[in-house]
Design a protein around this motif. Structure first.
Motif, PDB file in Angstrom:
ATOM      1  N   ALA A 142       0.563  -0.701   0.110  1.00  0.00           N
ATOM      2  CA  ALA A 142      -0.013  -0.100   0.008  1.00  0.00           C
ATOM      3  C   ALA A 142       0.933   1.555  -0.190  1.00  0.00           C
ATOM      4  O   ALA A 142       1.343   1.501   0.734  1.00  0.00           O
ATOM      5  CB  ALA A 142      -0.917   0.462   2.187  1.00  0.00           C
TER       6      ALA A 142
ATOM      7  N   HIS B 208       1.126   5.094   0.369  1.00  0.00           N
ATOM      8  CA  HIS B 208       1.066   6.545   0.584  1.00  0.00           C
ATOM      9  C   HIS B 208       1.826   7.972   0.755  1.00  0.00           C
ATOM     10  O   HIS B 208       2.632   7.309   0.730  1.00  0.00           O
ATOM     11  CB  HIS B 208      -0.402   6.366   2.076  1.00  0.00           C
TER      12      HIS B 208
ATOM     13  N   LYS C  47      -7.285   4.587   5.766  1.00  0.00           N
ATOM     14  CA  LYS C  47      -7.169   4.869   3.945  1.00  0.00           C
ATOM     15  C   LYS C  47      -6.994   3.125   4.105  1.00  0.00           C
ATOM     16  O   LYS C  47      -5.812   2.566   3.544  1.00  0.00           O
ATOM     17  CB  LYS C  47      -6.597   5.020   3.478  1.00  0.00           C
ATOM     18  N   GLY C  48      -7.560   2.218   3.811  1.00  0.00           N
ATOM     19  CA  GLY C  48      -7.776   0.713   3.739  1.00  0.00           C
ATOM     20  C   GLY C  48      -7.138   0.007   4.407  1.00  0.00           C
ATOM     21  O   GLY C  48      -6.259  -1.400   4.892  1.00  0.00           O
TER      22      GLY C  48
ATOM     23  N   ILE D  93      -1.711  -0.965  -3.455  1.00  0.00           N
ATOM     24  CA  ILE D  93      -2.891  -0.416  -3.321  1.00  0.00           C
ATOM     25  C   ILE D  93      -2.475   0.963  -3.288  1.00  0.00           C
ATOM     26  O   ILE D  93      -1.463   1.364  -2.845  1.00  0.00           O
ATOM     27  CB  ILE D  93      -3.633  -0.250  -2.368  1.00  0.00           C
TER      28      ILE D  93
ATOM     29  N   TYR E 262      -3.698   5.963  -4.799  1.00  0.00           N
ATOM     30  CA  TYR E 262      -5.104   7.169  -4.934  1.00  0.00           C
ATOM     31  C   TYR E 262      -4.984   6.544  -6.302  1.00  0.00           C
ATOM     32  O   TYR E 262      -4.473   6.134  -6.963  1.00  0.00           O
ATOM     33  CB  TYR E 262      -4.015   7.867  -4.221  1.00  0.00           C
TER      34      TYR E 262
ATOM     35  N   GLY F 291      -7.715  11.044  -4.462  1.00  0.00           N
ATOM     36  CA  GLY F 291      -8.621  10.199  -3.585  1.00  0.00           C
ATOM     37  C   GLY F 291      -8.563  12.129  -2.881  1.00  0.00           C
ATOM     38  O   GLY F 291     -10.279  12.185  -3.220  1.00  0.00           O
TER      39      GLY F 291
ATOM     40  N   TYR G  48      -7.913   1.851  -6.247  1.00  0.00           N
ATOM     41  CA  TYR G  48      -7.383   2.798  -6.179  1.00  0.00           C
ATOM     42  C   TYR G  48      -7.756   2.219  -4.490  1.00  0.00           C
ATOM     43  O   TYR G  48      -9.631   1.741  -4.940  1.00  0.00           O
ATOM     44  CB  TYR G  48      -7.964   3.287  -7.034  1.00  0.00           C
ATOM     45  N   HIS G  49      -8.201   3.491  -3.691  1.00  0.00           N
ATOM     46  CA  HIS G  49      -8.746   3.753  -2.392  1.00  0.00           C
ATOM     47  C   HIS G  49     -10.399   3.920  -2.596  1.00  0.00           C
ATOM     48  O   HIS G  49     -10.355   5.203  -4.216  1.00  0.00           O
ATOM     49  CB  HIS G  49      -8.402   4.419  -1.795  1.00  0.00           C
TER      50      HIS G  49
ATOM     51  N   ASN H 163     -12.934   4.346  -0.221  1.00  0.00           N
ATOM     52  CA  ASN H 163     -13.817   3.789   0.643  1.00  0.00           C
ATOM     53  C   ASN H 163     -14.537   5.539   1.424  1.00  0.00           C
ATOM     54  O   ASN H 163     -15.395   5.001   1.916  1.00  0.00           O
ATOM     55  CB  ASN H 163     -13.308   3.478   2.250  1.00  0.00           C
TER      56      ASN H 163
ATOM     57  N   GLU I 152     -14.659  -2.508   3.466  1.00  0.00           N
ATOM     58  CA  GLU I 152     -13.831  -1.119   3.253  1.00  0.00           C
ATOM     59  C   GLU I 152     -13.467  -0.930   1.395  1.00  0.00           C
ATOM     60  O   GLU I 152     -13.528  -2.621   1.126  1.00  0.00           O
ATOM     61  CB  GLU I 152     -11.467  -0.551   3.225  1.00  0.00           C
TER      62      GLU I 152
ATOM     63  N   PHE J 247     -12.958  -0.140  -3.368  1.00  0.00           N
ATOM     64  CA  PHE J 247     -11.197  -0.011  -4.196  1.00  0.00           C
ATOM     65  C   PHE J 247     -12.526  -0.221  -5.081  1.00  0.00           C
ATOM     66  O   PHE J 247     -12.872  -0.536  -5.633  1.00  0.00           O
ATOM     67  CB  PHE J 247     -10.447  -1.680  -3.755  1.00  0.00           C
TER      68      PHE J 247
END
Length: 303
Positions: free
Chosen positions: A13, A15, A24-25, A134, A136, A141, A181-182, A184, A268, A270
């Motif tokens: 992931a 970030h 997020k996630g 994973i 954005y 986002g 992609y996130h 949520n 969550e 995606f």
């Protein structure tokens, strides 16, 4: 890309800042880690320019030691989630506040040339060898310059990691199989939680967030993959609270009771953005199809 079928699945992931992995996630990562997957969080910046959002910690001492504090907070959150973590090593761009917005500070992640940032992430991908990545979406986002750059760097590294002609000095090529992609923070999710609160005779908690949504499209329409992870919501919230300078423990993030969240929206969410094999959607697992694909590749190699 042959691999023994009993090898752990691996999830990376990517970030922008420390604390993003916990907002997020996080429950998804905690679930997969508990189930035996190897999970690595890559944090692009140190979060040095993050605002202090916890009034109890908004002191001169916090401001003077922000870089060290953010690392300590990140390490605690990592422990709570049961994941590993690596720093990409860039400097937080900060939020450019003003009208017009001021220029980004020199040397920050948002201004870093891709030929400097992408190789670092390629190296980590080739070392960790994730099956799933994973990151954005194309807007980050939300439009923080570090989030937008995180998307750009993630996509470039995902494309380059398996190409032996790109960055040959950054390790043996490795192609991740899927990228998500996130998604949520959908309006549909906020409305569902508020609706259940009202049904149970409680007050809504997301009126302000929904009112400020404006005419933005709801990300719900982009969701392809809903991962059940309600059993890990407590770990998610504990990890977020570990970022004590960045989160108000009495703020909106924690306003909806967990039992309501678990019932109203136990996943969550995606968007599957890329896969090297045919991956039918909707899904309920980020690793859906991965084992079968690895087995098929192993069969081809040994045939």
């Amino acid at each position: 890309m042959p691999q023994h079928q009993d090898s752990p699945l691996r999830l990376m992931a990517v970030h922008a800042h420390p604390d993003d992995e916990s907002s997020k996630g996080a429950a998804t990562m905690a679930r997969y880690a508990a189930e035996g997957a190897d999970v690595l969080v890559v944090t692009c910046t140190g979060g040095e320019r993050g605002s202090v959002l916890n009034p109890a910690l908004d002191t001169p001492e916090t401001a003077e030691n922000m870089s060290d504090i953010r690392r300590i907070e990140m390490d605690r959150a990592r422990e709570i989630l049961g994941v590993n973590q690596s720093w990409l090593g860039f400097v937080d761009s900060g939020w450019p506040d003003g009208d017009p917005r001021p220029p980004l500070p020199e040397g920050c992640f948002g201004l870093t040339p891709l030929d400097e940032s992408v190789p670092r992430l390629v190296r980590l991908m080739r070392e960790f060898r994730p099956h799933v990545v994973i990151t954005y979406d194309e807007k980050g986002g939300y439009p923080h310059p570090d989030h937008v750059m995180c998307h750009t760097v993630s996509m470039a590294a995902y494309e380059a990691s398996g190409d032996p002609d790109q960055y040959p000095d950054q390790g043996e090529p490795w192609q991740p199989l899927k990228l998500y992609y996130h998604m949520n923070m959908s309006r549909r999710r906020l409305e569902a939680i508020d609706a259940l609160l009202v049904e149970r005779g409680r007050d809504r908690v997301y009126d302000e967030w929904i009112a400020n949504w404006g005419d933005r499209p709801d990300t719900y329409s982009r969701i392809t993959t809903r991962v059940p992870c309600a059993d890990y919501f407590e770990q998610r919230d504990d990890a977020l609270r570990a970022h004590a300078t960045q989160i108000d423990p009495y703020g909106r993030w924690f306003a909806a009771p967990l039992e309501i969240q678990k019932e109203a929206w136990p996943t969550e969410d995606f968007e599957l953005a890329s896969a090297v094999f045919e991956a039918p959607v909707p899904e309920d697992d980020l690793f859906a199809g991965v084992r079968d694909y690895l087995d098929s590749q192993s069969t081809e190699v040994t045939a």
